[in-house]
Design an enzyme around this catalytic site. Structure first.
Site, short mmCIF file in Angstrom:
data_model
loop_
_atom_site.label_atom_id
_atom_site.label_comp_id
_atom_site.label_asym_id
_atom_site.label_seq_id
_atom_site.Cartn_x
_atom_site.Cartn_y
_atom_site.Cartn_z
N ARG A 86 5.25 -12.61 9.83
CA ARG A 86 5.96 -11.35 9.62
C ARG A 86 7.36 -11.39 10.19
NH1 ARG A 86 3.66 -6.16 9.26
NH2 ARG A 86 1.71 -6.65 8.33
N GLU A 138 0.87 -1.17 0.00
CA GLU A 138 0.00 0.00 0.00
C GLU A 138 0.92 1.23 0.00
OE1 GLU A 138 -2.68 0.34 3.35
OE2 GLU A 138 -3.54 2.19 2.52
N LYS A 151 4.54 0.85 9.27
CA LYS A 151 4.65 2.12 8.56
C LYS A 151 4.04 3.26 9.37
CE LYS A 151 3.12 0.09 4.81
NZ LYS A 151 2.50 -0.08 3.50
P1 ATP Z 1 2.81 -2.16 7.88
O1 ATP Z 1 2.09 -2.80 9.01
O2 ATP Z 1 4.26 -1.97 8.12
O3 ATP Z 1 2.13 -0.93 7.37
P2 ATP Z 1 1.55 -3.64 5.84
O4 ATP Z 1 1.43 -5.11 5.86
O5 ATP Z 1 0.36 -2.83 6.14
O6 ATP Z 1 2.77 -3.24 6.75
P3 ATP Z 1 1.67 -3.42 3.03
O7 ATP Z 1 2.08 -2.28 2.21
O8 ATP Z 1 0.26 -3.82 3.01
O9 ATP Z 1 2.14 -3.12 4.49
O10 ATP Z 1 2.61 -4.67 2.75
C1 ATP Z 1 2.93 -5.18 1.48
C2 ATP Z 1 3.34 -6.60 1.64
O11 ATP Z 1 4.45 -6.71 2.52
C3 ATP Z 1 2.22 -7.42 2.23
O12 ATP Z 1 2.09 -8.61 1.49
C4 ATP Z 1 2.67 -7.68 3.64
O13 ATP Z 1 2.17 -8.89 4.09
C5 ATP Z 1 4.19 -7.67 3.51
N1 ATP Z 1 4.80 -7.26 4.77
C6 ATP Z 1 4.61 -6.12 5.46
N2 ATP Z 1 5.30 -6.11 6.61
C7 ATP Z 1 5.96 -7.28 6.68
C8 ATP Z 1 6.85 -7.89 7.63
N3 ATP Z 1 7.19 -7.28 8.75
N4 ATP Z 1 7.33 -9.12 7.33
C9 ATP Z 1 7.00 -9.73 6.19
N5 ATP Z 1 6.17 -9.23 5.27
C10 ATP Z 1 5.65 -8.02 5.49
MG MG Z 2 -1.28 -1.96 5.58
#
Ligand code: ATP
Ligand code: MG
Length: 553
Positions: free
Chosen positions: A259, A34, A269
């Protein structure tokens, strides 16, 4: 990246099975960020996994911006994400924006309404929460649940036309209010938001919810393996329901993994954005940030990050990785790549009283202690030098073998010097030390007459280049777990950045460009800062110290 081996893991095993059984001829994966912040090292785990599988099995991997929420998203983030994925060394087959599928998503929502599988609901957010029930109690059906198909079609169109305010109405899937899985209790599909979107502008005032949009995006792109993190496990039945009921041609398989968490590191983020907004750090690419941009500016290489991601592996068990493991991989990578140089971070002047006033010698020093092919360099040496302040003590404790009055040490690659006199200012601070050298003891001359217990590094005072050294400690003091309820802003390390002004030897660093990396003798691995360093103001970031007690299991 074909020379990198993906370590075996349960997701890779599923892919292998699906190819062997003929379920798929080719796999298609995607990385779907995102664009509401910069990528971090957790995302790197997902990038390496998805692109790694695409590369290894000769499949395809898309980069897709999951930009269905107009409120937090921004093109600055889109640009940074593309840059970071490329920098990590990956090429996407197709670049997509979920927002380009808004028309299809709208059509599919209409289809659900026509099938009697979706309805417009007028409950307020609070009411909806009340009606949802709990883990132990079933939910209650909304009084709007049994609107006719015609009425729903009309209301949904009016939602789209902007006739209602934000929050006044939503479109919900009609599934099962008593399902043990709360995600299945008539989740929201569309909400109203009178907000401009970075891609679609003001075309829409209704936006699809993530749980509805995401499976459709995957299906539209014929993703075979939709890999996501564990918190979506309970959403999988809903994912499958949407793909089925929307009559998508292809049905991706969702697979969840744990994760990445790292000690002393915040990784969401939202929290990272707070650090930026509160100006606790110097932007998303501050070298203390666990963002890809921050790690890059700190001096990490793409190889070191990829190797780290391969080494931590992929599983369903949540765990926290020691931050020293990341450091291990950058040390490994730079050990053979980064040329050696000498720098003094906290300078003390050393004058060799018996060395001729105008003489300058060029001494030959190795560029790399482990790899002779990296050659040698010439380093100037003359009467006045700088050494580290900590390499001299007027009153040495026991077992201190470096310089003190009457003691002799080797200057690296040069001569033995012996300290004879200590010069102080009116406050009693040591400002200079006076030594004599022994011309017989030149490095490489085969001198065996006597031994010294210590070798210290130095730079030539006249020729050295002034430099700023930035030394880092973890930004977060505690190993606070996410969701622990602690305010992480109270855990900020006040000493995470230390700035020292010193000197570097001229030869190796004279023409150093942004992101060039060096192994500074005894001081650590350093990189030229990409933002603040210039020809007249050399700024060096310490990537890591040279040694650690950390062992890779
Ligand atoms: P955040 O909680 O940091 O905002 P998010 O999952 O909301 O992370 P996205 O932009 O939706 O962020 O993530 C893109 C991809 O990266 C998704 O498939 C998510 O599962 C993966 N991802 C995000 N954070 C991690 C992590 N700490 N370890 C492994 N994969 C991750
Ligand atoms: Mg997210």
């Amino acid at each position: 990246m074909s020379n990198e081996i993906n370590s075996s893991n349960f997701i890779r095993n599923i892919v292998v099975e699906d190819l062997e059984s003929g379920k798929h001829k080719k796999i298609i994966t995607r990385f779907p960020p995102e664009p509401n912040g910069y990528l971090h090292i957790g995302h790197a785990k997902s990038i390496v996994l998805n692109f790694g599988l695409g590369d290894e099995f000769n499949g395809r991997t898309n980069l897709r911006f999951d930009d269905t929420n107009p409120i937090k998203e921004d093109t600055e983030y889109v640009d940074s994400i593309e840059k970071d994925v490329k920098w990590l060394g990956y090429k996407w087959d197709e670049l997509h924006f979920a927002s380009n599928y808004f028309d299809t998503m709208y059509e599919k929502a209409l289809l659900l309404i026509k099938k009697g599988k979706a309805y417009v609901c007028d409950l307020t957010a609070e009411e909806m929460k009340e009606y949802r029930g709990t883990l132990t109690e079933p939910g209650k059906e909304s009084p709007y649940r049994n609107r006719t198909i015609e009425e729903n079609l009309e209301l949904f169109e009016r939602m789209r036309n902007g006739e209602f305010k934000d929050g006044e109405k939503v479109l919900r899937a009609k599934i099962d209010m008593s399902s043990p899985n709360i995600n299945m209790r008539d989740p929201i599909i569309y909400r109203i938001a009178h907000t401009e979107h970075h891609n679609t502008g003001d075309k829409w005032c209704i936006y699809p919810m993530y749980d509805f949009a995401h499976p459709l995006e995957d299906a539209i792109e014929h993703i075979t393996h939709s890999i996501c993190t564990l918190e979506f496990e309970d959403h999988r039945p809903l994912y499958n329901w949407f793909v089925e009921e929307c009559e998508m041609e292809s049905h991706p398989r969702q697979i969840e993994f744990a994760r990445l968490n790292i000690t002393n590191t915040v990784m969401s983020k939202r929290k990272l954005k707070l650090l930026v907004d509160e100006k606790i750090v110097d932007g998303w690419d501050d070298p203390r940030m666990p963002t890809i941009a921050g790690l890059r500016r700190r001096g990490y290489t793409p190889e070191s990050i990829r190797n780290f991601c391969h080494a931590i592996g992929v599983s369903k068990a949540a765990s926290t990785v020691d931050s020293q493991m990341l450091e291990y991989f950058i040390r490994e990578d730079l050990q053979t790549k980064a040329p050696l140089a000498m720098a003094v971070m906290n300078p003390l002047k050393l004058v060799i009283t018996n060395y001729p006033e105008d003489k300058v010698e060029m001494l030959e020093l190795e560029n790399n202690a482990k790899d002779e092919s990296l050659g040698k360099r010439e380093v100037p040496f003359s009467r006045e030098l700088y050494i580290e302040r900590e390499d001299f003590m007027e009153v040495p404790p026991k077992k201190y073998f470096r310089l003190f009055p009457g003691n002799e040490v080797r200057l690296k690659g040069a001569y033995f010097v012996k300290c004879n006199e200590v010069i102080k200012d009116e406050n009693g601070n040591v400002t200079e030390i006076h030594c004599t050298y022994d011309p017989e003891t030149k490095s490489g001359s085969g001198f065996t007459g006597r031994k010294v217990k210590s070798t210290i590094h130095w730079v030539d005072a006249k020729h050295a280049v002034p430099a700023e050294f930035r030394l880092y400690e973890p930004l977060i003091l505690d190993n606070l777990e996410e969701n622990e309820g602690k305010n992480f802003l109270e855990q900020i390390n006040p000493n995470s950045l230390e700035v020292l002004k010193g000197f570097v030897e001229p030869t190796a660093l004279k023409d150093a460009k942004a992101e060039d990396k060096f192994q500074l003798v005894r001081n650590g691995f350093f990189t030229v800062d990409s933002k603040d360093s210039s020809k007249d103001n050399l700024v060096l970031n310490r990537i890591v110290s040279l040694k650690s007690s950390f062992k890779l299991k």
